[in-house]
Design an enzyme around this catalytic site. Structure first.
Site, mmCIF file in Angstrom:
data_model
loop_
_atom_site.group_PDB
_atom_site.id
_atom_site.type_symbol
_atom_site.label_atom_id
_atom_site.label_comp_id
_atom_site.label_asym_id
_atom_site.label_seq_id
_atom_site.Cartn_x
_atom_site.Cartn_y
_atom_site.Cartn_z
ATOM 1 N N TYR A 94 33.140 -47.865 -18.482
ATOM 2 C CA TYR A 94 32.689 -49.212 -18.098
ATOM 3 C C TYR A 94 32.297 -49.968 -19.349
ATOM 4 C CZ TYR A 94 29.540 -52.566 -15.647
ATOM 5 O OH TYR A 94 28.903 -53.678 -15.157
ATOM 6 N N TYR A 248 25.238 -46.280 -6.856
ATOM 7 C CA TYR A 248 24.792 -46.160 -8.245
ATOM 8 C C TYR A 248 23.538 -46.987 -8.511
ATOM 9 C CZ TYR A 248 24.757 -45.999 -13.301
ATOM 10 O OH TYR A 248 24.364 -45.794 -14.603
ATOM 11 N N HIS A 249 23.580 -48.245 -8.158
ATOM 12 C CA HIS A 249 22.487 -49.139 -8.506
ATOM 13 C C HIS A 249 21.226 -48.837 -7.689
ATOM 14 C CE1 HIS A 249 26.336 -51.107 -9.443
ATOM 15 N NE2 HIS A 249 25.736 -51.374 -10.573
ATOM 16 N N LYS A 605 11.029 -62.369 -14.228
ATOM 17 C CA LYS A 605 12.355 -62.103 -14.778
ATOM 18 C C LYS A 605 12.938 -63.457 -15.150
ATOM 19 C CE LYS A 605 14.546 -58.743 -14.449
ATOM 20 N NZ LYS A 605 14.798 -57.582 -15.356
ATOM 21 N N ASP A 609 19.220 -62.107 -14.790
ATOM 22 C CA ASP A 609 19.055 -60.659 -14.679
ATOM 23 C C ASP A 609 18.304 -60.322 -13.400
ATOM 24 O OD1 ASP A 609 18.628 -57.962 -15.001
ATOM 25 O OD2 ASP A 609 17.170 -58.176 -16.628
ATOM 26 N N HIS A 611 17.917 -57.134 -12.141
ATOM 27 C CA HIS A 611 17.404 -55.761 -12.100
ATOM 28 C C HIS A 611 15.878 -55.827 -12.069
ATOM 29 C CE1 HIS A 611 21.424 -55.294 -13.924
ATOM 30 N NE2 HIS A 611 21.435 -54.130 -13.304
#
Length: 729
Positions: A94, A248-249, A605, A609, A611
């Site tokens: 990736y 995954y996340h 944040k 972004d 996350h």
């Protein structure tokens, strides 16, 4: 504590298998443990699953699928009969950064060095459906991935890479329609028909609402886009996987192994229903669904997760949809080693961590794999780190001998028992989601997101107290860390380059044709008719941009704004260092007595972004330590964050950064406070920040910086020191 290995208690050649023999083992174990019971060696996973020190044949008794074969239902041992003995997994790294030109050069070098497929990382501006010249993305362009504004960028990205030979995976969810449309047109203009394009589009919007937050539209219209892509690719792109259903996340955001498995399978079932709701037969699309797992450091559980996942998916697809084609029951997956397990401290340890995780992915039966670079705790990987990551897989494929045997864990007393435990625990959680009406309803109720945030907070507390050991971070720390070379992206130069190309495109295209194509997209969004990917392909062909196509749908769908919620009391309930915790809480109380109120902090944040794991963990841990904590909405500009801080009368703003925008966005925040006459509000920063950038941030006015691995009480104590100094000034 051990069970009998045989029902009749008889002894057989090859070792003692009698009840008496197991009693002898208990005696021997007791001697080695100096009188303690062997039961005390049983460990409990974060999911609450017991991991005993010894397993025997008795643990296989009553288990349903311990004698199955790979390639056959329920595919527990693998979706293919010969697996890696015939052909190893695909080595798919990736990557993407800066401009399309730079990423293209990186891709070609890696393909020449043994990489077997491409996986594209897009920047956050692209993910969120903004062109690079949009004012909200000044700090995001080209930083955490490659900037793609149009077909022209996509053509450059794949220049001299034959798209009829190289498979391409694209991690894209929010702006999935314009990005996939641009890829299709770029392929056509390279001379490759869409029917020949092979690869995967992630197209997994549900998990964005749980963890990653790179959504654009609300859940319901977003699900329509998912179904349109499944429909279009089934008709036009038979070699292309229409969705990569991603756990995954979730794990990266703090989900346990069972949570990742259960919520991901529940997502997959929801997508299958959405496609069938478009009138599609299950066998037209199910065989092109794929999955994407995170592989962390819990070696045995990760293998069991992948084995259990194949069985759960096969059984649930069979029970609900009754496909006629057995390929519709096969769970095929990509895996990536964990980014959250990587450490800034003593970073060469990350090579070992990634190797352990890669082996778990291979033993679990992945179809393709990405291995992370050792420097990715602080930056995008350098060429050296990328080479080591790639060669890790090549060594496993070509030196280790691991691929020679299909599912070597098959029949293992321990692994089969653990697989069964994971299977039942995950099914129980899936049933809970289904009881809420499916994953879309569960997300709207906030259940998965809060469960994951609780798990993340518990994990952080265990790390902060040393209960979960991280070598080089909370144990065996170096006295002095060597500075690590990092990849630095000149965000301003990338943005200027992208804006120049956008201006050229807009000046040379047929504006009337663009307006007509965009109006058609808006009409389809409003009416609910037609296929929006098909319409977007036409718009991309006349050079409508990613941002313009996104805006055409936003006109009808609106842009989603999530409600900010966080857990409370969880960090305190897990944190074991009573003395250290009380020391900070007493200091907070002392501040309140001296200044008439508790220290108040706004956690934000900045930029695009999404996350928010670090943001949420800090918010709940600081609140448990006694701070008054406000949490800003995602995707704020520096000016918006400054205004909220002033309106809320906070003492400090804590910026959580993960996507490398700190050198642009944080100085803008400090300047916004200064211009508003609020320089007394301290700005502190934490997250993925290379140590090389610390001095730059300090000179810009940042009061404190907290790198990865900083315990929350330590950070809170430092913030208090900053506030006390400012109050005294």
């Amino acid at each position: 504590m051990a069970k009998s290995s045989s029902k009749d208690g008889s002894a057989k050649s090859g070792g003692v298998k009698t009840t008496e023999g197991l009693s002898d083992w208990d005696v021997l174990a007791g001697k080695e443990l100096r009188g303690k019971s062997a039961e005390e060696l049983t460990r409990t996973s974060p999911d609450g699953l017991p991991i005993r020190p010894l397993y025997t044949a008795a643990d296989l008794e009553g288990l349903e699928h311990t004698d199955t074969l790979p390639g056959l239902f329920p595919f527990l041992r693998g979706p293919r009969a010969t697996m890696y003995a015939n052909r190893p997994w695909t080595l798919r790294q990736y990557a993407g950064f800066s401009t399309a030109e730079e990423s293209n050069a990186f891709y070609k070098a890696n393909l020449a060095a043994g990489q077997q497929g491409l996986s594209v990382a897009f920047d956050l501006a692209t993910h969120r459906g903004y062109d690079s010249d949009h004012p909200r993305v000044s700090g995001d362009v080209g930083k955490a991935g490659v900037a793609i504004d149009s077909v022209e960028d996509m053509k450059i990205l794949f220049q001299d890479i034959p798209l009829d030979e190289v498979t391409v995976s694209m991690t894209m969810n929010g702006a999935v329609i314009p990005v996939l449309a641009s890829f299709i047109v770029a392929g056509e203009e390279q001379g490759v028909e869409r029917s020949q394009l092979a690869g995967t589009i992630q197209n997994d919007i549900l998990k964005e609402f749980m963890v990653r937050n790179t959504y654009i539209y609300p859940p319901t219209p977003s699900m329509r886009l998912v179904a349109d892509i499944i429909e279009y690719t089934a008709q036009e792109m038979p070699k292309f996987n229409s969705i990569s259903i991603s756990g995954y996340h979730m794990q990266e955001a703090g989900a346990t192994t069972v949570q990742e498995l259960a919520f991901t399978i529940a997502d997959g079932l929801e997508y299958a229903r959405a496609a069938i709701g478009k009138g599609m037969d299950v066998d037209r699309f199910a065989g092109r669904l794929s999955f994407f797992w995170c592989i962390g450091m819990n070696f045995y559980l990760e293998i069991a997760k992948m084995r259990a996942a194949r069985r759960i998916w096969a059984e649930r697809m069979q029970a609900e949809f009754s496909p006629k084609d057995e390929r519709s029951l096969m769970l095929r997956t990509h895996c990536q080693t964990s980014g959250a397990s990587l450490t800034e401290q003593d970073p060469m340890n990350n090579v070992i961590r990634t190797t352990v995780e890669a082996m778990a992915a291979v033993f679990g039966g992945t179809q393709s794999l990405h291995t992370n670079g050792y420097d990715e705790a602080v930056s995008l990987p350098t060429d050296t780190a990328a080479r080591v990551a790639r060669n890790t897989q090549l060594i496993l494929q070509e030196e280790s001998g691991i691929p020679a045997v299909v599912d070597p864990w098959g029949g293992s007393y321990f692994m089969e028992s653990l697989t069964e435990s994971v299977y039942h625990a995950a099914n129980e959680l899936i049933d809970e989601v289904e009881g809420l009406g499916g994953m879309t309803k569960a997300i709207e109720a906030g259940m998965p997101k809060l469960r994951i945030e609780e798990s993340a907070t518990r994990r952080q507390a265990r790390v902060d107290t040393g209960e979960d050991v991280i070598v080089g971070v909370n144990k065996y720390r170096l006295d002095k860390e060597d500075q690590l070379e990092v990849r630095d992206i000149d965000n301003t130069a990338v943005r200027d380059s992208q804006i120049k190309r956008l201006e050229q495109i807009r000046a040379s295209r047929d504006s009337a044709a663009v307006d007509k194509a965009l109006s058609h997209i808006t009409e389809l969004a409003r009416s609910g008719e037609g296929n929006l990917l098909d319409a977007a392909v036409e718009a991309a062909r006349v050079r409508a941009t990613v941002g313009e196509i996104s805006d055409a749908m936003e006109e009808v769908f609106s842009r989603h704004r999530a409600e900010v919620r966080s857990v409370s009391g969880v960090y305190r309930s897990v944190y074991r260092d009573e003395e250290g915790f009380e020391r900070v809480t007493k200091a907070v109380e002392g501040f309140a007595e001296e200044h008439g109120r508790r220290p108040r902090m706004l956690i934000v944040k900045l930029g695009q972004d999404g996350h928010d794991r670090g943001m949420k963990v800090i918010a709940t841990s600081f609140a448990d330590l006694g701070f008054d904590v406000d949490v800003g909405p995602l995707f704020q500009t520096p000016a918006e964050a400054a205004q909220q801080a002033i309106d809320n009368d906070v003492h400090a703003i804590g910026v959580s950064s993960q996507a490398a925008g700190h050198k642009t966005l944080v100085p803008e925040l400090v300047e916004a406070l200064r211009e508003a006459g609020a320089s007394e509000i301290a700005v502190v920063v934490g997250g993925i920040i290379p140590p090389q950038d610390y001095e730059f941030l300090r000179e810009a006015g940042v009061a404190a910086i907290f790198g990865p691995g900083t315990p929350a009480p330590e950070a809170a104590a430092s913030v208090l020191e900053v506030l006390q100094a400012r109050q005294a000034a």
